[in-house]
Enzyme design. Structure first.
Site, PDB file in Angstrom:
ATOM      1  N   LYS A 139     -24.802   7.801  -9.993  1.00 37.45           N
ATOM      2  CA  LYS A 139     -26.081   7.726  -9.291  1.00 37.45           C
ATOM      3  C   LYS A 139     -26.558   9.085  -8.801  1.00 37.45           C
ATOM      4  CE  LYS A 139     -25.119   2.995  -7.886  1.00 37.45           C
ATOM      5  NZ  LYS A 139     -23.753   2.902  -8.422  1.00 37.45           N
ATOM      6  N   ARG A 196     -12.910   8.430  -6.949  1.00 38.17           N
ATOM      7  CA  ARG A 196     -13.167   7.064  -7.384  1.00 38.17           C
ATOM      8  C   ARG A 196     -12.545   6.851  -8.763  1.00 38.17           C
ATOM      9  NH1 ARG A 196     -17.623  10.894  -6.652  1.00 38.17           N
ATOM     10  NH2 ARG A 196     -19.299  10.487  -8.123  1.00 38.17           N
ATOM     11  N   GLU A 217     -15.417   1.898  -9.158  1.00 37.47           N
ATOM     12  CA  GLU A 217     -16.173   3.027  -8.613  1.00 37.47           C
ATOM     13  C   GLU A 217     -17.459   2.432  -8.039  1.00 37.47           C
ATOM     14  OE1 GLU A 217     -17.367   5.513 -11.935  1.00 37.47           O
ATOM     15  OE2 GLU A 217     -17.584   3.769 -13.213  1.00 37.47           O
ATOM     16  N   SER A 274     -20.154  -2.144  -2.354  1.00 37.24           N
ATOM     17  CA  SER A 274     -21.168  -3.202  -2.306  1.00 37.24           C
ATOM     18  C   SER A 274     -20.627  -4.500  -2.908  1.00 37.24           C
ATOM     19  CB  SER A 274     -22.409  -2.794  -3.107  1.00 37.24           C
ATOM     20  OG  SER A 274     -22.707  -1.432  -2.919  1.00 37.24           O
ATOM     21  N   VAL A 279       4.120   1.130  -5.711  1.00 33.20           N
ATOM     22  CA  VAL A 279       4.579   0.311  -6.835  1.00 33.20           C
ATOM     23  C   VAL A 279       4.772   1.222  -8.042  1.00 33.20           C
ATOM     24  CG1 VAL A 279       3.978  -1.550  -8.428  1.00 33.20           C
ATOM     25  CG2 VAL A 279       3.480  -1.779  -5.975  1.00 33.20           C
ATOM     26  N   GLU A 316       0.858  -1.181   0.000  1.00 34.26           N
ATOM     27  CA  GLU A 316       0.000   0.000   0.000  1.00 34.26           C
ATOM     28  C   GLU A 316       0.895   1.233   0.000  1.00 34.26           C
ATOM     29  OE1 GLU A 316      -3.226   1.105  -0.237  1.00 34.26           O
ATOM     30  OE2 GLU A 316      -2.258   3.056   0.078  1.00 34.26           O
ATOM     31  N   HIS A 351     -25.484  -0.999  -2.081  1.00 31.41           N
ATOM     32  CA  HIS A 351     -26.587  -0.776  -3.009  1.00 31.41           C
ATOM     33  C   HIS A 351     -27.403  -2.039  -3.220  1.00 31.41           C
ATOM     34  CE1 HIS A 351     -25.307   3.236  -4.214  1.00 31.41           C
ATOM     35  NE2 HIS A 351     -24.063   2.791  -4.190  1.00 31.41           N
ATOM     36  N   CYS A 356     -16.640  18.514  17.695  1.00 29.79           N
ATOM     37  CA  CYS A 356     -15.501  19.418  17.931  1.00 29.79           C
ATOM     38  C   CYS A 356     -14.341  19.094  16.996  1.00 29.79           C
ATOM     39  CB  CYS A 356     -15.073  19.427  19.399  1.00 29.79           C
ATOM     40  SG  CYS A 356     -13.796  18.239  19.833  1.00 29.79           S
TER      41      CYS A 356
END
Lengths: 426, 487
Positions: free
Chosen positions: B250, B311, B337, B342, B173, B32, B50, B437
């Protein structure tokens, strides 16, 4: 109902800042034996602990003290009187039956049943997120009070090149503090055409250090992916909208926000206390009792003050009122008279007057409020219905300084019962 | 010999793949580029599971959405991740939009979505009293749900990690090169050889794909901005409120979060810079304009924050999931995306099964269960709180007063298998600093606990890795510096 797991206290005060301390002292002085203050931090004193600058106590002690010195006077008095404080204790739940659940590292979960509750939780700072300033979300953006804590309590500088947004008092104090500590404070931008801070702080914290105060200016962009790299400040119009082509870029690694304080009324909401949309604190009567019997509010959780001296004064009154309530000395209110904001007035406290049944029990009241803008050479008036019962001349009124007008016991006794209005007359 | 597998990308997809693969005997490493997992699209999206009526039948989006949606509840339960089936509505305000509802309904049925129906104005208003009363009808989707995308990613990562998947963070990478029967992966931390690579690199996935495949893809970074409102008593809407879809997706929606906040967004703007998560005046204005159609009495008084996420949109419009064309041993999940969250459980399972089959991986006889996720202190009953305190007195110390997060929970977040190392990592794992806060009160204490747990000085603590240090110098250093200047 007696419950083995519950501890009874006469007055339970939430918060051991200046408000809670003054309330506790007053309740004890008024004859209550069993007064307990719960404090979430590990030391008494609230925000005063990190306010190492001077200027506290001019009204109350007629001398200039630092925050910790001011707090120490109350701490000493609490020790003399035996006002109990339990630190490191966070109230997590409270109900309208005045049953208070708290948690602490030393005692675990405790449940208290209180005869009276005094809300003295103080306020929090409005964060960057609430302003929806466009731009990135890097490290280096702090509310001024958080920065003050990091510098004065933890001994670390948040950054070296600083822009301040908002001219609240903590921001002004931090402009000076960070300058003294070797940081470069580039500017203080205030969206309004006037400062929300005390005039003395503008002089002593900005002007004395040649830090420009940019009125009618705001931050319109924030740059930097990881650490803050710069902000853009633009002038705003009368509708507070940024004016195109007035942008100036400032390279900085720190942005301090001093853009407003919000009373911390989450617990008040839990009990069901009626809140004012203007002050964002409880609606109280002249004894500082909220809409719930035996629950009082004082200090910055009630309405945000400028000076700690007045927090102490107001909170002592709440402490005495809680004692009167428990000792059965409370004036039987014959009538409850609503108090309203008139023209130019925002957030008058108290919002109700209890007209006592007889003169012997009467005491005066001091209405506190903020003007909605700067005024010069005006009159502040109290109206009974449409009839003026009190009028006081004021040379200058500014939103940055709480204004007040007193009403004597006699004046209150003679009120007709119609809505009382506080207004500014030009 | 166990094959070496490198997974590129620690978002919800990479972590879902890692967790599914950890059931098999293999030597798995996840890379990562950020300081933590869930630092890309997985930390800033709508958090929706979804129902599955938005995607055209036959697309990978439709298939993985419906399959993933069916897996979601059990997965969240197993991992201790918040999930609530709140239901969704697509609102229609005119005849043309009503036609679109019918198209969506048919599409949903073709995709195998259960519990869809078109409801009239009265029913919409009975469900959601703050809805614009000029609404004509709505497509109601009973099975739609909300979850916490980053909490799911952390839990997937933890479960993969306890089952042997290595997590190498801060590792970007640069390139993948196909050698004979293996891949050479070049990173900012050096090169490594691997038998199998899985490209789950989000917005970076297109570039890596094109290095090893002749069938080129084109990933566009699509920015979405949001408002987050505070949970004052209860959210204004309990269902997810869509309007009819636009060409960019959407559309702007209103949805409660699993933590009872309210999210307004996202906008959709294609941008060149995949790290540009700044918010803008224009997009925030667009959100207000569009959401006020659904919610005419819209009030933004309780705004906690605004944020943006990116995305990865593939210009073909569909997900590209599976084996990479012309590069044996390479697998990918590209263009994930919406409905990527989902679909994540199904994509993870699909890729793992595919690799297990292609490489004859042995299923481990037993998988270690996910680490227990204790209830948050704020959600415990008084009795449970007493019990938790007896186990660990650090439960008695509340660090974040807005969300009531205790020291025990902050320390636990840092000590998790793939634990927090930054202020943001603590925030997303515990919610400390997420409240009204925004960390004003708790961030100094969180920084202290991080410095204790990680054994670093307070001013080495970062917000989100890299150069995002929270503090500059110690005060006494400042004096020394100034003395130096004056000499």
């Amino acid at each position: 109902m007696a419950n083995m797991n519950e501890m009874y206290v006469d007055v339970l005060i939430i918060g051991a800042g200046p408000a809670g301390m003054a309330a506790g002292i007053a309740a004890r002085e008024a004859g209550l034996e069993n007064v307990l203050i719960l404090e979430r931090e590990n030391e008494i004193g609230g925000i005063l602990k990190q306010c190492i600058h001077n200027g506290f106590g001019l009204h109350r002690f007629k001398e200039e003290l630092t925050g910790p010195e001011y707090a120490q006077r109350d701490i000493d008095r609490m020790e003399e009187l035996g006002v109990a404080v339990q630190c490191d204790t966070m109230v997590i739940e409270i109900d309208s039956g005045k049953r208070v659940t708290a948690v602490s590292r030393t005692h675990g979960v405790q449940v208290f049943r209180a005869g009276a509750v005094i809300l003295a939780m103080g306020c929090r700072e409005r964060p960057r997120g609430a302003l929806a300033i466009p731009g990135t979300r890097p490290a280096g953006i702090f509310s001024a009070g958080t920065a003050q804590k990091l510098v004065n309590m933890h001994g670390f500088m948040p950054g070296r090149r600083v822009v301040i947004l908002g001219s609240g008092d903590i921001g002004l104090i931090m402009a000076r503090r960070m300058t003294l500590q070797g940081a470069e404070v580039l500017a203080c931008a205030e969206i309004m055409p006037y400062s929300s801070g005390l005039n003395r702080n503008i002089v002593q914290c900005l002007q004395d250090y040649d830090i420009p105060l940019l009125l009618s200016h705001t931050v319109v962009d924030i740059r930097g992916r990881e650490r803050l790299e710069g902000v853009t400040i633009a002038r705003v119009d009368e509708k507070l909208q940024p004016i195109p082509k007035t942008e100036t870029e400032y390279a900085c690694d720190t942005l301090l926000l001093s853009v407003g304080l919000i009373p911390e009324n989450e617990l008040s909401k839990q009990i069901g206390v009626e809140l004012s949309a203007v002050t964002q604190g409880a609606v109280v009567d002249d004894t500082l009792q909220t809409s719930i019997d035996g629950v009082f509010a004082c200090g910055n959780v009630l309405h945000v003050h400028d000076l700690v001296d007045f927090v102490s004064e107001e909170s002592a009154k709440a402490g005495r009122a809680a004692a009167d309530y428990l000792l059965g000395k409370r004036r039987a209110p014959s009538e409850s008279i609503p108090v309203a904001d008139g023209s130019g007035v925002r957030g008058v406290v108290p919002q109700r007057l209890c007209k006592p049944a007889n003169n012997a029990q009467a005491s005066g009241v001091r209405f506190m409020f903020r003007p909605d803008r700067v005024y010069q050479n005006v009159k502040v008036e109290v109206l009974d219905g449409k009839h003026t019962v009190k009028s006081v001349k004021r040379r200058i009124l500014a939103p940055g300084e709480m204004a007040e007008i007193p009403l004597s016991a006699g004046d209150i006794q003679s009120l007709s019962g119609n809505t009382v209005t506080v207004q500014i007359m030009e | 010999m166990k094959p070496k597998i490198v997974i590129i990308g620690g978002g919800v997809i990479g972590c879902a793949v890692a967790r599914e693969l950890s059931a098999f005997s293999a030597d798995i490493l996840l890379l990562e580029r950020a300081v933590d997992v869930a630092e890309g699209a997985s930390k800033a999206n709508s958090g929706l599971v979804h129902a599955g009526f938005h995607a055209a039948p036959g697309t990978q989006k439709a298939m993985f959405n419906v399959q993933g949606g069916r897996m979601f509840e059990a997965l969240c339960k197993q991992l201790g991740v918040p999930y609530r089936r709140n239901g969704a509505m697509v609102l229609a305000f005119n005849k043309q939009q009503l036609d679109i509802l019918h198209e969506l309904l048919e599409q949903g049925k073709a995709n195998g979505v259960d519990g869809l129906e078109i409801i009239g104005r009265e029913q919409v208003l009975a469900f959601e009293e703050h809805t614009n009363p000029t609404v004509e009808a709505a497509l109601f989707a009973k099975s739609a749900a909300v979850t916490s995308p980053y909490e799911l990613t952390y839990a997937l990562a933890d479960h993969a990690n306890v089952n042997g998947v290595g997590f190498q963070l801060n590792t970007e990478v640069y390139s993948i090169e196909q050698c004979e029967k293996c891949f050479r992966v070049d990173t900012n931390k050096g090169s490594m050889i691997s038998d199998i690579v899985i490209n789950c690199a989000g917005t970076g996935a297109g570039r890596l794909h094109n290095q090893i495949s002749d069938r080129k893809v084109n990933i566009v970074s699509r920015k979405g901005e949001y408002y987050l409102l505070d949970h004052d008593n209860r959210p204004m809407f309990s269902h997810t409120m869509f309007q009819t879809p636009t060409g960019m997706g959407k559309g702007v929606l209103i949805t409660p979060t699993v933590h009872d906040g309210l999210i307004l967004g996202p906008t959709a703007l294609d941008i060149d810079d995949d790290a540009d998560v700044s918010t803008t005046v224009d997009a925030l204005k667009t959100i207000r304009e569009i959401t006020s159609i659904t919610w005419p009495q819209e009030s933004l008084k309780t705004v906690v924050t605004t944020f943006a996420g990116i995305r990865a949109h593939e210009t073909g419009g569909d997900f590209i999931v599976g084996a990479v064309d012309g590069a044996e041993g390479a697998y990918e999940a590209i263009g994930i995306e919406s409905p990527g969250l989902s679909s994540a459980p199904a994509i993870g399972l699909y890729i793992a099964d595919r690799i297990a089959e292609d490489f004859h991986l042995h299923r481990k006889p037993k998988r270690i269960p996910p680490p227990a996720r204790p209830k948050s202190f704020a959600d415990m009953t008084v009795k449970e709180k007493r019990h938790a305190y007896r186990q660990d007195p650090a439960y008695g110390s509340v660090v974040c007063r807005c969300e009531q997060i205790t020291e025990a929970e902050v320390r636990a977040a840092i000590r998790r298998p793939v634990g927090a190392t930054t202020v943001d990592g603590v925030k997303r794992r515990t919610r400390a600093g997420m409240g009204r806060c925004q960390g004003g009160f708790c961030s100094p204490r969180v920084m202290e606990i991080l410095s204790e747990e990680l054994g670093i000085v307070l001013n080495q603590v970062t917000k989100s890795g890299g150069s995002s240090r929270m503090l500059s110098n110690r005060i006494e250093d400042a004096f020394l510096e100034m003395d130096g200047k004056h000499e």
